[in-house]
Scaffold this active site. Structure first.
Site, PDB file in Angstrom:
ATOM      1  N   TYR A 253      -2.360   0.237  10.564  1.00  0.00           N
ATOM      2  CA  TYR A 253      -2.372  -0.311   9.196  1.00  0.00           C
ATOM      3  C   TYR A 253      -1.028  -0.025   8.523  1.00  0.00           C
ATOM      4  CZ  TYR A 253      -3.794  -0.936   4.272  1.00  0.00           C
ATOM      5  OH  TYR A 253      -3.867  -1.333   2.959  1.00  0.00           O
TER       6      TYR A 253
ATOM      7  N   SER B 205       0.854  -1.194   0.000  1.00  0.00           N
ATOM      8  CA  SER B 205       0.000   0.000   0.000  1.00  0.00           C
ATOM      9  C   SER B 205       0.881   1.232   0.000  1.00  0.00           C
ATOM     10  CB  SER B 205      -0.847  -0.001   1.271  1.00  0.00           C
ATOM     11  OG  SER B 205      -1.540   1.224   1.421  1.00  0.00           O
TER      12      SER B 205
HETATM   13  N1  LIG Z   1      -8.517  -0.543  -2.066  1.00  0.00           N
HETATM   14  C1  LIG Z   1      -7.543   0.228  -1.681  1.00  0.00           C
HETATM   15  O1  LIG Z   1      -7.681   1.459  -1.667  1.00  0.00           O
HETATM   16  C2  LIG Z   1      -6.204  -0.355  -1.278  1.00  0.00           C
HETATM   17  C3  LIG Z   1      -5.098   0.484  -1.272  1.00  0.00           C
HETATM   18  C4  LIG Z   1      -3.861  -0.020  -0.929  1.00  0.00           C
HETATM   19  C5  LIG Z   1      -3.716  -1.347  -0.610  1.00  0.00           C
HETATM   20  N2  LIG Z   1      -4.796  -2.174  -0.607  1.00  0.00           N
HETATM   21  C6  LIG Z   1      -4.563  -3.598  -0.280  1.00  0.00           C
HETATM   22  O2  LIG Z   1      -5.056  -4.387  -1.350  1.00  0.00           O
HETATM   23  C7  LIG Z   1      -5.381  -5.689  -0.869  1.00  0.00           C
HETATM   24  C8  LIG Z   1      -6.749  -6.075  -1.404  1.00  0.00           C
HETATM   25  O3  LIG Z   1      -7.703  -5.145  -0.962  1.00  0.00           O
HETATM   26  P1  LIG Z   1      -8.972  -4.690  -1.821  1.00  0.00           P
HETATM   27  O4  LIG Z   1      -8.852  -3.228  -2.010  1.00  0.00           O
HETATM   28  O5  LIG Z   1      -9.182  -5.549  -2.984  1.00  0.00           O
HETATM   29  O6  LIG Z   1     -10.127  -4.871  -0.717  1.00  0.00           O
HETATM   30  P2  LIG Z   1     -11.302  -5.948  -0.571  1.00  0.00           P
HETATM   31  O7  LIG Z   1     -12.223  -5.846  -1.727  1.00  0.00           O
HETATM   32  O8  LIG Z   1     -11.836  -5.727   0.807  1.00  0.00           O
HETATM   33  O9  LIG Z   1     -10.547  -7.360  -0.641  1.00  0.00           O
HETATM   34  C9  LIG Z   1      -9.809  -7.863   0.440  1.00  0.00           C
HETATM   35  C10 LIG Z   1      -9.799  -9.359   0.350  1.00  0.00           C
HETATM   36  O10 LIG Z   1      -9.004  -9.879   1.440  1.00  0.00           O
HETATM   37  C11 LIG Z   1      -9.734 -10.942   2.007  1.00  0.00           C
HETATM   38  N3  LIG Z   1      -9.331 -11.271   3.373  1.00  0.00           N
HETATM   39  C12 LIG Z   1      -9.391 -10.513   4.484  1.00  0.00           C
HETATM   40  N4  LIG Z   1      -8.929 -11.216   5.540  1.00  0.00           N
HETATM   41  C13 LIG Z   1      -8.576 -12.444   5.070  1.00  0.00           C
HETATM   42  C14 LIG Z   1      -8.038 -13.611   5.651  1.00  0.00           C
HETATM   43  N5  LIG Z   1      -7.793 -13.708   6.968  1.00  0.00           N
HETATM   44  N6  LIG Z   1      -7.786 -14.684   4.856  1.00  0.00           N
HETATM   45  C15 LIG Z   1      -8.035 -14.634   3.527  1.00  0.00           C
HETATM   46  N7  LIG Z   1      -8.582 -13.564   2.922  1.00  0.00           N
HETATM   47  C16 LIG Z   1      -8.835 -12.483   3.690  1.00  0.00           C
HETATM   48  C17 LIG Z   1     -11.186 -10.531   1.908  1.00  0.00           C
HETATM   49  O11 LIG Z   1     -12.001 -11.671   2.089  1.00  0.00           O
HETATM   50  P3  LIG Z   1     -13.442 -11.681   2.812  1.00  0.00           P
HETATM   51  O12 LIG Z   1     -14.443 -11.391   1.721  1.00  0.00           O
HETATM   52  O13 LIG Z   1     -13.549 -13.056   3.361  1.00  0.00           O
HETATM   53  O14 LIG Z   1     -13.409 -10.627   3.873  1.00  0.00           O
HETATM   54  C18 LIG Z   1     -11.184  -9.985   0.493  1.00  0.00           C
HETATM   55  O15 LIG Z   1     -11.284 -11.046  -0.430  1.00  0.00           O
HETATM   56  C19 LIG Z   1      -5.285  -5.622   0.656  1.00  0.00           C
HETATM   57  O16 LIG Z   1      -4.061  -6.203   1.061  1.00  0.00           O
HETATM   58  C20 LIG Z   1      -5.278  -4.124   0.949  1.00  0.00           C
HETATM   59  O17 LIG Z   1      -4.585  -3.821   2.138  1.00  0.00           O
HETATM   60  C21 LIG Z   1      -6.050  -1.705  -0.932  1.00  0.00           C
END
Ligand SMILES: NC(=O)c1ccc[n+]([C@@H]2O[C@H](COP(=O)([O-])OP(=O)(O)OC[C@H]3O[C@@H](n4cnc5c(N)ncnc54)[C@H](OP(=O)(O)O)[C@@H]3O)[C@@H](O)[C@H]2O)c1
Length: 279
Positions: free
Chosen positions: A147, A134
């Site tokens: 975070y 991130s």
């Molecule tokens: N969106 C942003 O702005 C942003 C920016 C920077 C970095 N990120 C990073 O990008 C990555 C993906 O995020 P996203 O934006 O795509 O958000 P998202 O749509 O909330 O996806 C997150 C995924 O992680 C899964 N997850 C959470 N805890 C878990 C666990 N214990 N075991 C396995 N899966 C788990 C969730 O599954 P469930 O459905 O079961 O909860 C979901 O599939 C994350 O690492 C996040 O920190 C996001």
């Protein structure tokens, strides 16, 4: 040419689900893992996609998914550690158990999965690991310090791993997204109302400030930033020569330019002016 196989964590939504489709469309076998595969309605239907239960905090589920992947496809050529979640609160508003839970998922989670996949990659003499970090790994974010701590840890681990595993022909990279409108905000562990009045008042101010800022950051060229950019960057990192660290998104690129063009202190002063209201 034999098909290559990628295992991706956190595929129920967001970048993970998009990455599954991106690899699949490019002819890869995909092990699409998630905590509750029974809820999936789309990915499991795709050809060459194996849906598996995998919770990154549960070793047994990791072992089972890796075994299933190897039995089905014979190899794992790439691992994408994508699962993770955020948290907004002033530091004291978090219980220690919440901070530990976040590290279990964002830091120890990718470590657990990599520990299970790397022996296989060493044996086959090649592999790529992409860890989704991130912009919170590039600057310590107020109102998201825990975070940031988890993503700094993931980034430091990734960097060390990249150097350590290069002699085995295993590449380790990070993809560091800016702000995207996935399910991320809804899944965030917010704790604005805990603690004394001074904390809750300050948290309210920060929450209002960040809401506006995040909405602004998600805008790229007058429209919402497209999370497919992140899936494409992950795919590029797996299939092409790239640096170890890869920022993605207009806001992320801007932040990296700001960070790299001045002293750390000047950069942090600029961040403070931007991120902290009523200084
Ligand atoms: N969106 C942003 O702005 C942003 C920016 C920077 C970095 N990120 C990073 O990008 C990555 C993906 O995020 P996203 O934006 O795509 O958000 P998202 O749509 O909330 O996806 C997150 C995924 O992680 C899964 N997850 C959470 N805890 C878990 C666990 N214990 N075991 C396995 N899966 C788990 C969730 O599954 P469930 O459905 O079961 O909860 C979901 O599939 C994350 O690492 C996040 O920190 C996001």
């Amino acid at each position: 040419m034999t098909k290559k196989t990628v295992l991706i964590t956190g595929c129920s939504s967001g970048f993970g689900a998009l990455a599954v489709k991106t690899f699949q469309q490019n002819g890869w076998n995909v092990v699409a893992t998630m905590r509750t595969p029974e809820k999936d309605t789309t990915l499991g239907e795709l050809e060459n996609v194996l849906l598996c239960r995998l919770d990154v905090t549960d070793e047994q589920s990791i072992d089972a998914a890796v075994e299933k992947a190897l039995a089905e496809f014979g190899s794992i050529d790439a691992l994408v550690n994508n699962a993770g979640y955020g948290g907004h609160a002033v530091f004291e508003q978090f219980e220690m158990s919440q901070i530990q839970a976040m590290f279990e998922t964002n830091v120890y989670g990718p470590m657990r999965v990599a520990a299970r996949v790397l022996p296989h990659m060493r044996k086959q003499g090649s592999g790529v690991v992409v860890n989704v970090t991130s912009m919170a790994a590039e600057v310590g974010l107020p109102f998201a310090s825990t975070y940031s701590a988890s993503k700094f840890a993931a980034q430091g681990w990734s960097e060390g791993l990249a150097l350590e595993y290069a002699p085995f022909n295993i590449k380790v990279k990070t993809v560091a997204p800016g702000a995207y409108g996935t399910n991320f905000s809804a899944a965030t562990d917010n704790n604005f109302t805990a603690g004394d009045e001074q904390l809750t008042t300050y948290a309210g101010q920060l929450a209002a400030h960040f809401e506006g800022l995040a909405a602004q950051m998600r805008q790229q060229g007058g429209k919402e930033a497209d999370p497919q950019e992140v899936a494409d960057k992950i795919y590029q990192c797996v299939t092409s020569e790239t640096p170890i660290h890869n920022a993605v998104g207009a806001d992320a690129t801007m932040l990296m330019d700001m960070k790299n063009s001045q002293s750390r202190e000047a950069f942090l002063e600029q961040m403070s002016a931007m991120l902290v209201p009523n200084r």
